[in-house]
Design a protein around this motif. Structure first.
Motif, mmCIF file in Angstrom:
data_model
loop_
_atom_site.group_PDB
_atom_site.id
_atom_site.type_symbol
_atom_site.label_atom_id
_atom_site.label_comp_id
_atom_site.label_asym_id
_atom_site.label_seq_id
_atom_site.Cartn_x
_atom_site.Cartn_y
_atom_site.Cartn_z
ATOM 1 N N THR A 119 49.002 41.759 49.404
ATOM 2 C CA THR A 119 49.565 40.411 49.433
ATOM 3 C C THR A 119 48.816 39.400 48.558
ATOM 4 O O THR A 119 49.433 38.739 47.710
ATOM 5 C CB THR A 119 49.671 39.907 50.879
ATOM 6 N N PRO A 120 47.494 39.233 48.704
ATOM 7 C CA PRO A 120 46.817 38.262 47.827
ATOM 8 C C PRO A 120 46.939 38.632 46.348
ATOM 9 O O PRO A 120 47.090 37.749 45.499
ATOM 10 C CB PRO A 120 45.357 38.316 48.295
ATOM 11 N N GLY A 136 48.632 36.638 43.047
ATOM 12 C CA GLY A 136 47.768 36.263 41.938
ATOM 13 C C GLY A 136 46.424 35.726 42.353
ATOM 14 O O GLY A 136 45.790 34.967 41.604
ATOM 15 N N SER A 137 45.954 36.121 43.535
ATOM 16 C CA SER A 137 44.712 35.568 44.059
ATOM 17 C C SER A 137 43.721 36.666 44.422
ATOM 18 O O SER A 137 44.088 37.685 45.004
ATOM 19 C CB SER A 137 44.991 34.726 45.311
ATOM 20 N N LEU A 138 42.463 36.443 44.091
ATOM 21 C CA LEU A 138 41.392 37.326 44.540
ATOM 22 C C LEU A 138 40.695 36.754 45.770
ATOM 23 O O LEU A 138 40.243 37.497 46.639
ATOM 24 C CB LEU A 138 40.371 37.535 43.415
ATOM 25 N N TRP A 139 40.646 35.435 45.855
ATOM 26 C CA TRP A 139 40.009 34.796 47.004
ATOM 27 C C TRP A 139 40.781 35.076 48.294
ATOM 28 O O TRP A 139 40.205 35.089 49.384
ATOM 29 C CB TRP A 139 39.891 33.291 46.788
ATOM 30 N N GLY A 140 42.080 35.310 48.196
ATOM 31 C CA GLY A 140 42.877 35.604 49.383
ATOM 32 C C GLY A 140 42.441 36.871 50.088
ATOM 33 O O GLY A 140 42.732 37.057 51.285
ATOM 34 N N LEU A 141 41.718 37.741 49.379
ATOM 35 C CA LEU A 141 41.225 38.968 49.997
ATOM 36 C C LEU A 141 40.220 38.677 51.113
ATOM 37 O O LEU A 141 39.994 39.519 51.990
ATOM 38 C CB LEU A 141 40.589 39.875 48.947
ATOM 39 N N LEU A 142 39.614 37.473 51.087
ATOM 40 C CA LEU A 142 38.702 37.096 52.173
ATOM 41 C C LEU A 142 39.439 37.023 53.503
ATOM 42 O O LEU A 142 38.907 37.414 54.546
ATOM 43 C CB LEU A 142 38.046 35.748 51.861
#
Length: 224
Positions: free
Chosen positions: A170-171, A175-181
Motif C-alpha cells: 500500500t505505501p 509512492g511513499s516510503l515513510w508509510g512503511l512505518l
C-alpha cells in the motif's frame, strides 16, 4: 435487498474514507498514485464481491460485519481499534509524504506496490471463497466446519497473509516510503490478533488442535 443495501452503503462509506485519508492530507486530487491504487483496489474486490453476493450471500454478510463493535472478545475489540488507527495512519502518512516530498518512490516502485496490493487482496478474497465462515470478526459459529485444504493447507491464517502482502504494497503503491512505518507498527497488533484468535479456535472449533499440528505455520511457510 438488505445485503445489497449494506454493500452499497459500505461502498459509499469506503469512498468517503479514502477521500478523507488520502486526498485531504495530500491537499490535492492531483495524486495519480492514489487514483491508481483506488482503481486496483476496486477492480480486485469488485469481482469477488459480486461472486459472493450471487453464490454465497451468507459469506458476504459475514464479511460485512466488521469493526470493533462487531467483535465479541474484549481483546479483539482493542486490537481492531488499534488496527483501524494504524491503517488510517499509514494512509495519512503516505499522503503527507506525497504532499511534502519526504521520500521519492520511482514509478517502478509504485507498480510493484500495486502488484502486491492486487495479489494480497486476491488472496484474501480467495480465502472467503474457500472458507465461507471466514468472517471479518473472530468467532466460531454453530456447525462451523474446520477447513484444512486449499490455502489453509499451506498456512493457518491465509487471509492475514494476504492482508500483510496488501499492506506492504500500500505505501509503495501510494509512492511513499515513510508509510512503511505504519505497516511496521501494525505488525505486533496483527500478531496479537492471531494469537488470541488461535486461543479461541483451539478451545471452540472441533479439530483445530490437530490441525495446528498438521499445519505448523501461521502466516509464512517455513517462517512463522
Amino acid at each position: 435487498m438488505k445485503l445489497v443495501a449494506q454493500t452499497l452503503a459500505s461502498s459509499v462509506l469506503g469512498a468517503a474514507y479514502f477521500v478523507a485519508v488520502l486526498f485531504w492530507p495530500a491537499g490535492t486530487f492531483d495524486y495519480w498514485q492514489a487514483w491508481v491504487f483506488l482503481a486496483v483496489f476496486i477492480v480486485t474486490t469488485l469481482g469477488p464481491t459480486f461472486f459472493l453476493a450471487v453464490r454465497h450471500p451468507d459469506a458476504l454478510a459475514r464479511r460485512m460485519k466488521a469493526g470493533p463493535t462487531a467483535e465479541t472478545r474484549p481483546a479483539q475489540r482493542l486490537i481492531i481499534t488499534l488496527t483501524v488507527v494504524l491503517v488510517t495512519a499509514t494512509f495519512v502518512l503516505s499522503a503527507l509524504d506525497h504532499r511534502f516530498g519526504w521520500s521519492s518512490a520511482p514509478a517502478w516502485v509504485v507498480v510493484v506496490g500495486n502488484t502486491l496490493v492486487a495479489l494480497g487482496l486476491s488472496g484474501a478474497q480467495l480465502v472467503v471463497v474457500q472458507n465461507h465462515y471466514a468472517a471479518a470478526t473472530v468467532r466460531v459459529e454453530a456447525g462451523q466446519p474446520l477447513v484444512s485444504t486449499g490455502l489453509y493447507g499451506l498456512v493457518r491464517h491465509p487471509m492475514y497473509t494476504g492482508t500483510v502482502v496488501m499492506m506492504l504494497g500500500t505505501p509503495l503503491a501510494l509512492g511513499s516510503l515513510w508509510g512503511l512505518l505504519g505497516v511496521a507498527a501494525s505488525a505486533p497488533v496483527l500478531v496479537a490478533r492471531i494469537l488470541d484468535e488461535e486461543k479461541m479456535l483451539t478451545a471452540e472449533l472441533a479439530g483445530y488442535r490437530e490441525y495446528r499440528r498438521q499445519v505448523r505455520y501461521r502466516l509464512v511457510p517455513g517462517v512463522w
